[in-house]
Enzyme design. Structure first.
Site, PDB file in Angstrom:
ATOM      1  N   ARG A  37      10.535 -48.733  14.523  1.00  0.00           N
ATOM      2  CA  ARG A  37      11.320 -48.364  15.708  1.00  0.00           C
ATOM      3  C   ARG A  37      12.548 -47.524  15.346  1.00  0.00           C
ATOM      4  O   ARG A  37      13.483 -47.402  16.130  1.00  0.00           O
ATOM      5  CB  ARG A  37      11.724 -49.624  16.488  1.00  0.00           C
ATOM      6  CG  ARG A  37      10.502 -50.418  16.937  1.00  0.00           C
ATOM      7  CD  ARG A  37      10.807 -51.476  17.960  1.00  0.00           C
ATOM      8  NE  ARG A  37       9.632 -52.300  18.241  1.00  0.00           N
ATOM      9  CZ  ARG A  37       8.647 -51.962  19.070  1.00  0.00           C
ATOM     10  NH1 ARG A  37       8.683 -50.797  19.685  1.00  0.00           N
ATOM     11  NH2 ARG A  37       7.622 -52.767  19.278  1.00  0.00           N
ATOM     12  N   HIS A  69       0.241 -48.170   9.517  1.00  0.00           N
ATOM     13  CA  HIS A  69       0.470 -47.634  10.864  1.00  0.00           C
ATOM     14  C   HIS A  69       1.808 -46.904  10.879  1.00  0.00           C
ATOM     15  O   HIS A  69       2.773 -47.357  10.282  1.00  0.00           O
ATOM     16  CB  HIS A  69       0.491 -48.788  11.876  1.00  0.00           C
ATOM     17  CG  HIS A  69       0.256 -48.370  13.293  1.00  0.00           C
ATOM     18  ND1 HIS A  69       1.061 -47.474  13.955  1.00  0.00           N
ATOM     19  CD2 HIS A  69      -0.699 -48.734  14.186  1.00  0.00           C
ATOM     20  CE1 HIS A  69       0.617 -47.303  15.192  1.00  0.00           C
ATOM     21  NE2 HIS A  69      -0.456 -48.058  15.360  1.00  0.00           N
ATOM     22  N   TYR A  72       6.126 -46.060  16.125  1.00  0.00           N
ATOM     23  CA  TYR A  72       5.794 -45.945  17.548  1.00  0.00           C
ATOM     24  C   TYR A  72       6.553 -44.799  18.228  1.00  0.00           C
ATOM     25  O   TYR A  72       6.202 -44.394  19.335  1.00  0.00           O
ATOM     26  CB  TYR A  72       6.135 -47.252  18.272  1.00  0.00           C
ATOM     27  CG  TYR A  72       5.277 -48.423  17.888  1.00  0.00           C
ATOM     28  CD1 TYR A  72       3.885 -48.311  17.795  1.00  0.00           C
ATOM     29  CD2 TYR A  72       5.848 -49.668  17.626  1.00  0.00           C
ATOM     30  CE1 TYR A  72       3.104 -49.399  17.456  1.00  0.00           C
ATOM     31  CE2 TYR A  72       5.068 -50.763  17.285  1.00  0.00           C
ATOM     32  CZ  TYR A  72       3.699 -50.623  17.201  1.00  0.00           C
ATOM     33  OH  TYR A  72       2.920 -51.700  16.866  1.00  0.00           O
ATOM     34  N   HIS A 109      -1.019 -43.400  16.914  1.00  0.00           N
ATOM     35  CA  HIS A 109      -1.367 -43.142  18.310  1.00  0.00           C
ATOM     36  C   HIS A 109      -1.248 -41.640  18.537  1.00  0.00           C
ATOM     37  O   HIS A 109      -0.255 -41.036  18.132  1.00  0.00           O
ATOM     38  CB  HIS A 109      -0.430 -43.896  19.239  1.00  0.00           C
ATOM     39  CG  HIS A 109      -0.513 -45.379  19.094  1.00  0.00           C
ATOM     40  ND1 HIS A 109       0.353 -46.243  19.735  1.00  0.00           N
ATOM     41  CD2 HIS A 109      -1.350 -46.172  18.384  1.00  0.00           C
ATOM     42  CE1 HIS A 109       0.049 -47.496  19.423  1.00  0.00           C
ATOM     43  NE2 HIS A 109      -0.979 -47.473  18.598  1.00  0.00           N
ATOM     44  N   GLU A 145      -5.904 -43.348  16.584  1.00  0.00           N
ATOM     45  CA  GLU A 145      -6.264 -44.577  17.302  1.00  0.00           C
ATOM     46  C   GLU A 145      -6.528 -44.281  18.778  1.00  0.00           C
ATOM     47  O   GLU A 145      -5.761 -43.545  19.411  1.00  0.00           O
ATOM     48  CB  GLU A 145      -5.125 -45.591  17.175  1.00  0.00           C
ATOM     49  CG  GLU A 145      -5.431 -46.931  17.823  1.00  0.00           C
ATOM     50  CD  GLU A 145      -4.345 -47.958  17.564  1.00  0.00           C
ATOM     51  OE1 GLU A 145      -4.291 -48.956  18.308  1.00  0.00           O
ATOM     52  OE2 GLU A 145      -3.542 -47.770  16.621  1.00  0.00           O
ATOM     53  N   ASP A 179      -9.601 -49.495  18.703  1.00  0.00           N
ATOM     54  CA  ASP A 179      -8.995 -50.765  19.099  1.00  0.00           C
ATOM     55  C   ASP A 179      -9.816 -51.313  20.261  1.00  0.00           C
ATOM     56  O   ASP A 179      -9.954 -50.651  21.294  1.00  0.00           O
ATOM     57  CB  ASP A 179      -7.540 -50.514  19.513  1.00  0.00           C
ATOM     58  CG  ASP A 179      -6.787 -51.782  19.887  1.00  0.00           C
ATOM     59  OD1 ASP A 179      -7.306 -52.548  20.730  1.00  0.00           O
ATOM     60  OD2 ASP A 179      -5.677 -51.989  19.370  1.00  0.00           O
ATOM     61  N   HIS A 182      -7.855 -51.732  23.579  1.00  0.00           N
ATOM     62  CA  HIS A 182      -7.587 -50.434  24.194  1.00  0.00           C
ATOM     63  C   HIS A 182      -8.851 -49.865  24.834  1.00  0.00           C
ATOM     64  O   HIS A 182      -8.804 -49.339  25.954  1.00  0.00           O
ATOM     65  CB  HIS A 182      -7.063 -49.449  23.147  1.00  0.00           C
ATOM     66  CG  HIS A 182      -5.755 -49.828  22.546  1.00  0.00           C
ATOM     67  ND1 HIS A 182      -5.166 -49.109  21.523  1.00  0.00           N
ATOM     68  CD2 HIS A 182      -4.904 -50.849  22.812  1.00  0.00           C
ATOM     69  CE1 HIS A 182      -4.023 -49.665  21.192  1.00  0.00           C
ATOM     70  NE2 HIS A 182      -3.837 -50.732  21.948  1.00  0.00           N
ATOM     71  N   HIS A 216      -9.187 -52.053  15.142  1.00  0.00           N
ATOM     72  CA  HIS A 216      -8.276 -53.129  15.513  1.00  0.00           C
ATOM     73  C   HIS A 216      -9.065 -54.088  16.388  1.00  0.00           C
ATOM     74  O   HIS A 216      -9.549 -53.697  17.459  1.00  0.00           O
ATOM     75  CB  HIS A 216      -7.065 -52.588  16.273  1.00  0.00           C
ATOM     76  CG  HIS A 216      -6.138 -51.779  15.428  1.00  0.00           C
ATOM     77  ND1 HIS A 216      -5.184 -50.937  15.948  1.00  0.00           N
ATOM     78  CD2 HIS A 216      -6.015 -51.692  14.077  1.00  0.00           C
ATOM     79  CE1 HIS A 216      -4.513 -50.373  14.962  1.00  0.00           C
ATOM     80  NE2 HIS A 216      -5.005 -50.813  13.818  1.00  0.00           N
ATOM     81  N   ASP A 229      -2.308 -52.057  28.238  1.00  0.00           N
ATOM     82  CA  ASP A 229      -2.475 -52.510  26.853  1.00  0.00           C
ATOM     83  C   ASP A 229      -1.820 -53.876  26.667  1.00  0.00           C
ATOM     84  O   ASP A 229      -0.608 -53.967  26.474  1.00  0.00           O
ATOM     85  CB  ASP A 229      -1.846 -51.478  25.911  1.00  0.00           C
ATOM     86  CG  ASP A 229      -1.963 -51.873  24.450  1.00  0.00           C
ATOM     87  OD1 ASP A 229      -2.752 -52.788  24.139  1.00  0.00           O
ATOM     88  OD2 ASP A 229      -1.271 -51.261  23.610  1.00  0.00           O
ATOM     89  N   HIS A 231      -2.787 -57.314  24.424  1.00  0.00           N
ATOM     90  CA  HIS A 231      -3.695 -57.975  23.489  1.00  0.00           C
ATOM     91  C   HIS A 231      -3.770 -59.479  23.756  1.00  0.00           C
ATOM     92  O   HIS A 231      -2.864 -60.067  24.335  1.00  0.00           O
ATOM     93  CB  HIS A 231      -3.226 -57.754  22.053  1.00  0.00           C
ATOM     94  CG  HIS A 231      -3.242 -56.321  21.633  1.00  0.00           C
ATOM     95  ND1 HIS A 231      -3.013 -55.932  20.322  1.00  0.00           N
ATOM     96  CD2 HIS A 231      -3.466 -55.166  22.313  1.00  0.00           C
ATOM     97  CE1 HIS A 231      -3.085 -54.616  20.233  1.00  0.00           C
ATOM     98  NE2 HIS A 231      -3.348 -54.135  21.435  1.00  0.00           N
ATOM     99  N   GLU A 261      -4.651 -57.574  15.558  1.00  0.00           N
ATOM    100  CA  GLU A 261      -3.298 -57.437  16.098  1.00  0.00           C
ATOM    101  C   GLU A 261      -3.168 -58.421  17.265  1.00  0.00           C
ATOM    102  O   GLU A 261      -2.531 -58.142  18.270  1.00  0.00           O
ATOM    103  CB  GLU A 261      -3.046 -56.022  16.606  1.00  0.00           C
ATOM    104  CG  GLU A 261      -3.111 -54.947  15.546  1.00  0.00           C
ATOM    105  CD  GLU A 261      -2.982 -53.568  16.154  1.00  0.00           C
ATOM    106  OE1 GLU A 261      -2.325 -52.730  15.535  1.00  0.00           O
ATOM    107  OE2 GLU A 261      -3.541 -53.321  17.249  1.00  0.00           O
TER     108      GLU A 261
END
EC number: 3.1.21.2
Length: 285
Positions: A37, A69, A72, A109, A145, A179, A182, A216, A229, A231, A261
């Protein structure tokens, strides 16, 4: 052979990610190589690199079993030039960090058009962003992804992934990560073995399994086709257990990191053990 693991914390040092993966009997893992982040991070030190490589060697993790990964914050399809350049620079840094760590994959992403440019223009920008990063690095594959399609995020259709790949010059260094949450939220059904067959037949036709470099494995709190989204733990959500059993019994998913995840890290070891057990269970009718 299936490589099964989770996205583990690298808090306290990157080497700890390998240690934490081993603690849950994972045969794969994902991690962030920097704070996901924040835009900037201190360069990797020789000590950090050496300790990470030593931990991976100790616990028998090769680069084929590790799916890092990126941040974001990065948007490789950003409609504003200045912001696009900032994202591209950050992505190159992420790729270079993987290269330094001896990692061969970087999951990301794809990007968002922010309602300011067309999907086609955004997809072209993403492909060009990948080309720039590949030109400045060696040995690391950019792994796109699929997304749930929240907001203006692209990558929720297999056709989006195919279009990005089509625009990448070095096809040997681009791949995809699917994923399951997703995909389900984007309208690809996975609730039964028959629906799994249909969804992945579509994937094979549109993208191709040769580009599948990771997955994922997430159940979904979100509903089918909701473009949301959220999970869930395996078997607890709207996808259910059958999809994950089906994946475990299909050799097209061998040799790539299969990463949890799911929302409860306390049961990752149980989920990994369950996934491993499904490889030898009687096939789903």
């Amino acid at each position: 052979m299936k490589y099964i693991g989770a996205h583990v914390s690298a808090a306290g040092g990157l080497a700890n990610a390998a240690i934490r993966a081993a603690e849950i009997d994972a045969t794969a893992f994902a991690l962030f190589t920097k704070n996901q982040r924040q835009w900037r991070a201190a360069p990797l030190t020789t000590q950090t690199i050496d300790e990470f490589k030593a931990a991976c060697e100790k616990y028998h993790y090769t680069s084929a079993q590790i799916l890092p990964h990126d941040s974001y914050l990065i948007n490789l399809g950003h409609p504003v030039t200045e912001a696009l350049e900032k994202s591209r620079d950050a992505f190159i840094d992420e790729m270079q960090r993987c290269e330094q760590l001896g990692l061969s994959l970087l999951n990301f992403h794809p990007g968002s058009h922010l309602m300011q440019i067309s999907e086609e223009d955004c997809l072209a920008r993403i492909a060009e962003s990948i080309n720039i990063a590949l030109d400045k690095t060696q040995g690391v594959t950019a792994v796109i992804e699929n997304t749930a399609g929240q907001g203006s995020n692209l990558g929720f259709k297999f056709e989006h992934l195919a279009a990005i790949i089509d625009g990448v010059e070095d096809k040997s260094r681009v791949g995809v990560c699917i994923d399951t949450c997703h995909a389900f939220a984007a309208g690809y059904d996975l609730r039964t073995p028959a629906e799994c067959e249909k969804t992945f037949a579509d994937f094979a036709r549109t993208v191709g399994f040769k580009y599948l470099r990771g997955m994922h494995l997430n159940d979904a709190k979100s509903t089918f086709g909701s473009r949301v989204d959220r999970h869930h733990s395996l078997g607890e959500g709207n996808i259910g257990h059958d999809a994950f059993r089906w994946i475990m019994q299909d050799d097209r998913f061998d040799g790539i990191p299969l990463i949890l995840e799911t929302i409860n890290p306390d049961i990752w070891a149980e989920e990994i053990a369950w996934l491993k057990a499904q490889q030898t269970e009687k096939a789903v009718a």
